[in-house]
Design a protein around this motif. Structure first.
Motif, PDB file in Angstrom:
ATOM      1  N   GLY A  40       0.928  -1.220   0.112  1.00 28.99           N
ATOM      2  CA  GLY A  40      -0.009  -0.042  -0.067  1.00 28.99           C
ATOM      3  C   GLY A  40       0.842   1.244  -0.064  1.00 28.99           C
ATOM      4  N   GLY A  41       0.336   2.367   0.364  1.00 30.08           N
ATOM      5  CA  GLY A  41       1.019   3.772   0.573  1.00 30.08           C
ATOM      6  C   GLY A  41       2.167   3.413   1.458  1.00 30.08           C
TER       7      GLY A  41
ATOM      8  N   TYR B 102       2.079  -7.180  -2.345  1.00 32.07           N
ATOM      9  CA  TYR B 102       1.285  -8.501  -2.637  1.00 32.07           C
ATOM     10  C   TYR B 102       1.635  -8.912  -4.083  1.00 32.07           C
ATOM     11  CZ  TYR B 102      -1.610  -8.173   1.826  1.00 32.07           C
ATOM     12  OH  TYR B 102      -1.805  -7.772   2.916  1.00 32.07           O
TER      13      TYR B 102
ATOM     14  N   ARG C  78       0.336  -1.069  -5.088  1.00 36.42           N
ATOM     15  CA  ARG C  78      -1.239  -1.253  -4.925  1.00 36.42           C
ATOM     16  C   ARG C  78      -1.428  -2.606  -5.896  1.00 36.42           C
ATOM     17  NH1 ARG C  78      -2.529   2.879  -1.247  1.00 36.42           N
ATOM     18  NH2 ARG C  78      -1.201   4.760  -1.843  1.00 36.42           N
ATOM     19  N   CYS C  79      -2.146  -3.475  -5.543  1.00 34.18           N
ATOM     20  CA  CYS C  79      -2.160  -4.800  -6.141  1.00 34.18           C
ATOM     21  C   CYS C  79      -3.533  -5.326  -6.594  1.00 34.18           C
ATOM     22  CB  CYS C  79      -1.325  -6.176  -5.482  1.00 34.18           C
ATOM     23  SG  CYS C  79      -1.396  -7.365  -6.119  1.00 34.18           S
TER      24      CYS C  79
ATOM     25  N   PHE D  68      -4.914  -8.697  -5.829  1.00 32.32           N
ATOM     26  CA  PHE D  68      -5.050  -9.608  -4.636  1.00 32.32           C
ATOM     27  C   PHE D  68      -6.560  -9.613  -4.127  1.00 32.32           C
ATOM     28  CE2 PHE D  68      -3.675 -10.540  -0.103  1.00 32.32           C
ATOM     29  CZ  PHE D  68      -2.790 -11.458  -0.594  1.00 32.32           C
ATOM     30  N   HIS D  69      -7.227  -8.683  -4.762  1.00 32.34           N
ATOM     31  CA  HIS D  69      -8.971  -8.626  -4.224  1.00 32.34           C
ATOM     32  C   HIS D  69      -9.433 -10.003  -4.833  1.00 32.34           C
ATOM     33  CE1 HIS D  69      -9.130  -4.658  -2.687  1.00 32.34           C
ATOM     34  NE2 HIS D  69      -8.318  -4.363  -3.588  1.00 32.34           N
TER      35      HIS D  69
ATOM     36  N   GLY E 230      -0.977  -0.483   5.291  1.00 34.69           N
ATOM     37  CA  GLY E 230      -2.119   0.659   5.523  1.00 34.69           C
ATOM     38  C   GLY E 230      -3.564  -0.286   5.943  1.00 34.69           C
ATOM     39  N   ASN E 231      -4.661   0.396   5.867  1.00 39.19           N
ATOM     40  CA  ASN E 231      -6.014  -0.448   6.316  1.00 39.19           C
ATOM     41  C   ASN E 231      -6.207  -1.265   4.953  1.00 39.19           C
ATOM     42  OD1 ASN E 231      -7.347   1.375   4.269  1.00 39.19           O
ATOM     43  ND2 ASN E 231      -7.917   2.681   5.989  1.00 39.19           N
ATOM     44  N   GLY E 232      -6.008  -0.829   3.778  1.00 40.20           N
ATOM     45  CA  GLY E 232      -6.216  -1.759   2.770  1.00 40.20           C
ATOM     46  C   GLY E 232      -5.194  -3.280   2.843  1.00 40.20           C
ATOM     47  N   SER E 233      -4.148  -3.001   3.209  1.00 39.55           N
ATOM     48  CA  SER E 233      -3.154  -3.938   3.038  1.00 39.55           C
ATOM     49  C   SER E 233      -3.485  -4.924   4.507  1.00 39.55           C
ATOM     50  CB  SER E 233      -1.650  -3.531   3.537  1.00 39.55           C
ATOM     51  OG  SER E 233      -1.561  -2.551   2.341  1.00 39.55           O
TER      52      SER E 233
ATOM     53  N   GLY F   4      -6.152  -6.980   3.243  1.00 38.80           N
ATOM     54  CA  GLY F   4      -5.666  -8.226   2.509  1.00 38.80           C
ATOM     55  C   GLY F   4      -5.018  -9.309   3.483  1.00 38.80           C
TER      56      GLY F   4
HETATM   57  P1  ADP Z   1      -3.107   0.792   2.273  1.00 36.65           P
HETATM   58  O1  ADP Z   1      -2.648  -0.443   2.618  1.00 36.65           O
HETATM   59  O2  ADP Z   1      -1.803   1.933   2.261  1.00 36.65           O
HETATM   60  O3  ADP Z   1      -4.488   1.283   2.596  1.00 36.65           O
HETATM   61  P2  ADP Z   1      -4.732   0.260  -0.326  1.00 36.65           P
HETATM   62  O4  ADP Z   1      -5.813   0.373   0.030  1.00 36.65           O
HETATM   63  O5  ADP Z   1      -4.190   0.243  -1.751  1.00 36.65           O
HETATM   64  O6  ADP Z   1      -3.434   0.864   0.353  1.00 36.65           O
HETATM   65  O7  ADP Z   1      -4.409  -1.669  -0.263  1.00 36.65           O
HETATM   66  C1  ADP Z   1      -2.935  -2.115  -0.490  1.00 36.65           C
HETATM   67  C2  ADP Z   1      -3.374  -3.447  -1.317  1.00 36.65           C
HETATM   68  O8  ADP Z   1      -4.017  -4.391  -0.336  1.00 36.65           O
HETATM   69  C3  ADP Z   1      -4.225  -3.202  -2.278  1.00 36.65           C
HETATM   70  O9  ADP Z   1      -3.917  -3.002  -3.369  1.00 36.65           O
HETATM   71  C4  ADP Z   1      -4.639  -4.878  -2.330  1.00 36.65           C
HETATM   72  O10 ADP Z   1      -3.697  -5.570  -3.182  1.00 36.65           O
HETATM   73  C5  ADP Z   1      -4.843  -5.232  -1.014  1.00 36.65           C
HETATM   74  N1  ADP Z   1      -6.256  -5.176  -0.555  1.00 36.65           N
HETATM   75  C6  ADP Z   1      -6.948  -4.009  -0.025  1.00 36.65           C
HETATM   76  N2  ADP Z   1      -8.282  -4.448   0.297  1.00 36.65           N
HETATM   77  C7  ADP Z   1      -8.215  -5.780   0.161  1.00 36.65           C
HETATM   78  C8  ADP Z   1      -9.470  -6.828   0.371  1.00 36.65           C
HETATM   79  N3  ADP Z   1     -10.618  -6.182   0.851  1.00 36.65           N
HETATM   80  N4  ADP Z   1      -8.931  -7.985   0.117  1.00 36.65           N
HETATM   81  C9  ADP Z   1      -7.684  -8.112  -0.499  1.00 36.65           C
HETATM   82  N5  ADP Z   1      -6.827  -7.423  -0.458  1.00 36.65           N
HETATM   83  C10 ADP Z   1      -7.300  -6.070  -0.266  1.00 36.65           C
END
Ligand code: ADP
Length: 361
Positions: free
Chosen positions: A10-11, A41, A82-83, A86-87, A112-115, A118
């Motif tokens: 992520g960021g 990821y 940003r991947c 991975f979703h 971050g929260n997205g990571s 994941g």
């Molecule tokens: P950050 O981690 O800084 O919040 P992102 O929101 O872009 O940044 O999330 C980073 C990565 O985490 C995404 O590009 C994706 O690969 C993974 N990710 C985010 N949300 C999910 C999810 N609900 N399920 C699986 N992987 C996720």
């Protein structure tokens, strides 16, 4: 030899490298090898990694050279991404396959929260334990009072505002300084308090275009009035406030045409705030996160995140400042932070409202 995998995702945030270094040093001290997954990821899906430890005389595990020097540096030596893949469960299955092939006792995800979301997804889909370490300059991750990077980012913002204030006071100018934070106004709010700003604009406090322009114009008018006679007006604006900074400057100037020699300038700090060596506090927190994350993996824990949190919620760890939280709860609270229903956001907005009068003095 048993090993641990670690990735940053992520960021990027200052403190990520300090966390990698701590994870590696603590793991090595427990006779573990560490494998760094490259580019978040993406690297897990594509199977790209490199050793972060090596064995020396007597089979002792030690960090590789660049980990020795990485601690202070901003960014991440492992790379991040940003991947979108991975979703999708099919790509996560591929990632799990690569992780299994590394034969490690667990994976540490720094991000971050997205990571962290994941991390939650894979923790539930495979048998390998996963522990999260929160890192995000936005401070928008639930159940940790601070994420890695917040303190460094704030130090950078405060220094930038101090420099801007020097020149603003010399010429009696108003500055609107935009800081990062698409959904979270935390950096703007904390920086406004620390720099004795005259006003702060947050995405959590929704105001219309006209209300925002009127409020900023009024603040500048008051500040430079003959009674108040300030030499600097500083307005800190979070990126997530729906008016581009240059447009806000133009609109405010148009409203204040009657003031002679008025100069209003906009400065977007942008990515400057993301980079730079991490602060003492971020390094301290990173070190303690790294230690408790390895301890959690060695205790067989999975689907948990370490949080910097002096509360009685969460599970105590060997460190009195650090609690362990199930990631499902972290994600619930993160959502509440984003949609504004969290008590933390209500508290921040109330605090902000209570100091509005102070800021405008
Ligand atoms: P950050 O981690 O800084 O919040 P992102 O929101 O872009 O940044 O999330 C980073 C990565 O985490 C995404 O590009 C994706 O690969 C993974 N990710 C985010 N949300 C999910 C999810 N609900 N399920 C699986 N992987 C996720």
């Amino acid at each position: 030899m048993a090993s641990v995998a670690v990735l940053t995702s992520g960021g990027d945030a200052p403190g990520m490298n300090a966390a990698i270094q701590a994870v590696v040093r603590v793991a090595a001290s427990r006779d573990l090898d560490v494998v760094g997954i490259l580019d978040g990821y993406d690297g897990l899906i594509d199977g790209t990694s490199r050793p972060l430890t090596r064995r020396i005389g007597g089979g002792v595990s030690v960090p590789v050279a660049d980990v020795d020097s990485a601690g202070p540096l901003g960014g991440t030596i492992l790379g991040s991404s940003r991947c979108p893949r991975f979703h999708k469960a099919e790509f996560r299955a591929k990632a799990a396959e690569h992780l299994r092939a590394l034969d490690c006792i667990g994976l540490i995800v720094i991000g971050g929260n997205g990571s962290i979301a994941g991390a939650h997804a894979i923790a539930n889909e495979m048998e390998i334990p996963v522990v999260g370490i929160p890192a995000s300059i936005d401070n928008d991750i639930g159940l940790t009072r601070e994420a890695l990077g917040v303190d460094t980012a704030l130090n950078t913002i405060v220094e930038a505002c101090d420099r801007i204030s020097d020149t603003a006071r010399s010429h009696r100018r108003a500055f609107i300084v935009e800081v990062m934070g698409r959904d979270s106004g935390y950096l703007a709010m904390a920086a406004a308090a620390a720099t004795a700003a005259d006003a702060v604009l947050l995405p959590e406090v929704s105001k219309s275009f006209d209300e925002t322009v009127d409020a900023v114009a009024e603040c500048i008018r008051h500040s430079f009035s003959s009674e108040r006679h300030k030499r600097r007006t500083l307005v800190i604006k979070a990126e997530g406030v729906g008016i581009p900074t240059h447009m806000l400057v133009d609109e405010v100037v148009a409203q204040l045409e009657d003031i002679d020699n008025l100069e209003v300038r906009g400065t977007v700090l942008g990515h400057l705030v993301r980079g730079g060596n991490s602060s003492f506090r971020d390094r301290l927190i990173a070190g303690r996160f790294g230690l408790t994350a390895i301890e959690a993996l060695l205790a067989g824990r999975t689907d948990v995140m370490v949080g910097w949190n002096l509360t009685d919620t969460g599970e105590p760890t060997s460190d009195s400042f650090i609690r362990l939280f199930p990631i499902a709860l972290v994600l619930e609270e993160t959502q509440a932070l984003i949609d504004g229903s969290s008590d933390v956001i209500r508290g921040r907005v109330e605090r902000m409202e209570s100091i509005q009068g102070v800021l405008s003095l």
